[in-house]
Design a protein around this motif. Sequence first.
Motif, PDB file in Angstrom:
ATOM      1  N   PRO A 182       0.843  -1.200   0.000  1.00 20.67           N
ATOM      2  CA  PRO A 182       0.000   0.000   0.000  1.00 20.67           C
ATOM      3  C   PRO A 182       0.876   1.246   0.000  1.00 20.67           C
ATOM      4  O   PRO A 182       1.962   1.249   0.578  1.00 20.67           O
ATOM      5  N   THR A 183       0.430   2.295  -0.666  1.00 15.89           N
ATOM      6  CA  THR A 183       1.221   3.526  -0.704  1.00 15.89           C
ATOM      7  C   THR A 183       1.019   4.366   0.545  1.00 15.89           C
ATOM      8  O   THR A 183       1.671   5.382   0.715  1.00 15.89           O
ATOM      9  N   ASP A 184       0.100   3.946   1.394  1.00 20.32           N
ATOM     10  CA  ASP A 184      -0.068   4.608   2.684  1.00 20.32           C
ATOM     11  C   ASP A 184      -0.176   3.521   3.738  1.00 20.32           C
ATOM     12  O   ASP A 184      -0.790   2.479   3.500  1.00 20.32           O
ATOM     13  N   THR A 185       0.413   3.760   4.906  1.00 21.82           N
ATOM     14  CA  THR A 185       0.457   2.710   5.922  1.00 21.82           C
ATOM     15  C   THR A 185      -0.891   2.523   6.607  1.00 21.82           C
ATOM     16  O   THR A 185      -1.111   1.519   7.264  1.00 21.82           O
ATOM     17  N   GLY A 186      -1.790   3.484   6.484  1.00 23.75           N
ATOM     18  CA  GLY A 186      -3.198   3.225   6.805  1.00 23.75           C
ATOM     19  C   GLY A 186      -3.679   3.536   8.205  1.00 23.75           C
ATOM     20  O   GLY A 186      -4.881   3.518   8.449  1.00 23.75           O
ATOM     21  N   GLU A 187      -2.771   3.818   9.145  1.00 28.73           N
ATOM     22  CA  GLU A 187      -3.263   3.934  10.523  1.00 28.73           C
ATOM     23  C   GLU A 187      -4.024   5.222  10.816  1.00 28.73           C
ATOM     24  O   GLU A 187      -4.554   5.385  11.908  1.00 28.73           O
ATOM     25  N   THR A 188      -4.111   6.141   9.829  1.00 27.44           N
ATOM     26  CA  THR A 188      -4.907   7.350  10.062  1.00 27.44           C
ATOM     27  C   THR A 188      -6.217   7.351   9.268  1.00 27.44           C
ATOM     28  O   THR A 188      -6.883   8.381   9.197  1.00 27.44           O
ATOM     29  N   LEU A 189      -6.585   6.202   8.706  1.00 25.15           N
ATOM     30  CA  LEU A 189      -7.767   6.172   7.826  1.00 25.15           C
ATOM     31  C   LEU A 189      -9.023   6.742   8.470  1.00 25.15           C
ATOM     32  O   LEU A 189      -9.856   7.320   7.799  1.00 25.15           O
TER      33      LEU A 189
END
Lengths: 410, 410
Positions: free
Chosen positions: B121-128
Amino acid sequence: MESRPGMSRKEFLKLSAAAGAGLALGASGLGAIVEMTKLSGSAAPSSPSSADPKDGIVPFYDKHQAGIVTPQQTYLYLAAFRVTTQSKSDLILMLKDWTKFCDLSAAGGTMKLSDSALVPPTDTGETLDLPPARLTVTFGFGPSFFGNGAFGLSKLTPRHLQDIPRMPRDNLDSSISGGDICAQVCADDQQVAFHAVRNLIRLSTGKASLKWMQEGFASGTPGKTPRNLFGFKDGTANQLHDSPAGYDQVVWAGSDEPEWMQGGSYLAYRKIQMKIESWDRTSLADQEATFGRKKVSGAAFGVSGEFDTFDAAKLPTDSHVRLAKQTGQLIHRRAYSYTDKVDPRTGNVDAGLLFISYQRNPDQQFLPMLRLMQSSDALNSYVAHVGSAMFACPAGLSAGRYIGQSILEA
Amino acid sequence: MESRPGMSRKEFLKLSAAAGAGLALGASGLGAIVEMTKLSGSAAPSSPSSADPKDGIVPFYDKHQAGIVTPQQTYLYLAAFRVTTQSKSDLILMLKDWTKFCDLSAAGGTMKLSDSALVPPTDTGETLDLPPARLTVTFGFGPSFFGNGAFGLSKLTPRHLQDIPRMPRDNLDSSISGGDICAQVCADDQQVAFHAVRNLIRLSTGKASLKWMQEGFASGTPGKTPRNLFGFKDGTANQLHDSPAGYDQVVWAGSDEPEWMQGGSYLAYRKIQMKIESWDRTSLADQEATFGRKKVSGAAFGVSGEFDTFDAAKLPTDSHVRLAKQTGQLIHRRAYSYTDKVDPRTGNVDAGLLFISYQRNPDQQFLPMLRLMQSSDALNSYVAHVGSAMFACPAGLSAGRYIGQSILEA
């Protein structure tokens, strides 16, 4: 700074001063701390410009200890103490001081700074302008506490209390594992949380010393499951027992325990390093297969919503969620993320999860799950367990009693 | 969790998806990152149930860099990078990727998780699920950056940039001092802040490595000066220059600097350990004499309000506030508290201050103050300086340009 509800401690101090006197403390007569002021009850200000002064107050005295099924706050300090005194009365003095401090701090009060400027302030002062921030302090007692010959408490050891047995993939550091007494301090404000743990340390001088301390955070929006540092939702299954009856089944110890433990709970703790750099180089498909869940929605494979009932057989056999479900057991998760230093050799950041779960019977609920995961979990490629502890957290306290009294005066 | 204003990134992702397409990025065409979505401008949702989607957004593009005179957020990560590539074009690629990421994150957007599940993923996702939380990322360049022969930038070194000279009481650890490039990441949510620093690290792979990272917090109520871990207010004097004209005098570098630095500022950093256990055993009178201020009110000796004009001659000669005032200079303080591990020998907690100040001329404003304090300050009994750095932070960026472009393409 974010806007915060409620009145600050300092505004309250002013109000008390204007009223001509400090307020009596609910649990008065305990311990050795000087007079304190407290923000609660009849002293609540009537000024219409103030928000409800009870905003952000989680009662310290209750049937169960606060901080277990309390909705998760944003910050955590988990501190483990080693009891150094051999004197039961000194130990009791410390626990009484802790009780007073926690009662007062949870209510948003602060110890009076000083009657005399010639002695150290009875409060360290860094929360003077801050609200209660839903502070909770949850106490637990470790196997070594009951094994301490000086206090003769071994017969009161609860049924399932033991150090978590060695697991095949353990890489534990004993200096950050175990401990005689733990305090799980949580609040929506890190400074409020640190203030509490710091003053517990201060009040333990000569009676106990701090063995280890960890700090963590869990950001989320209200009603949503927080995400861990792998970017996945962590704690979705908590909703399966989110009711008083569910808590009785999953969290609260029952009538087969020593009386002091009935209505209490076992805290299982694992410090889990996450190799976030390796994880971040893994494809989305592999990440999702590792958990058995979709990353964005949090839905298990085969369903579309985070909370939808799913068929574990449709998840990869070594996926984290399938293994967690395979034991047929529930635990109450209350985990926090942590971030720490840089490894100077690799430039990698030490980060991960302070896994905390509460359960009524760790032998049945937690240990089988941990064993299964240590043997098969696809997540094992990305994590290392480096800290471990188990504590028995007594039932809640009523005003006038002190932490641990039900054990020490059983 | 605290209630947070604004729309979450995930709600925004959904909205974008409903609109049929990801949004173009303001600074499009830069770097190597795939398509992203962004929460701002014309894409703002009109749903009356949403809070203003610009809540919590501090613009990344502005005359000056954000995070300098921006009202202080609650959390800080301060990260220092060592440039490892010898290739100027690789360095530029990294700075472009950083620019894209910061622009997007400050606006509350997130990189599209993936066009393909087969790549990371191009973003690690923990701020979704998290709001923008007033994220700011402020970049600075250290003396070693300009001294790096590979890039031939030494002629662009700003006038006052140097490593802070050795001070008589220094106890510095070189592994947590200095660095080629720093990123000061601040937000009202720790997870949002960590997400940013983590992705900067990720995007630096092969071009730079993380040298050190520190994390801190600064809790306060709006409009009030935060307190440090000695329980005293820290930063009261900032109000003396709290205006555009004041910032020009105190913070922003002027026309005697290389063009890229005009409108920028010098970041001075000291990691200061505080011996909180000794401090907590000190009388209130001694604590107040050490600062030259009252603990509760923050008022200097001889006056009654925190912001009242005071006569420094009425303060103890070795008091912190008197010495700070003695140089006749102002700096813009932006300090955070930190808490860290337990010293296993003593049970003491490593805690203290991540002192950060911004000034237009550290030779005139900061160093004389630091020298005077190191020689005479009563606080010296309770503190140790263990980390140190100085960085030159360029002026602000306009959309379409990248961080450091004004230096690298001067």
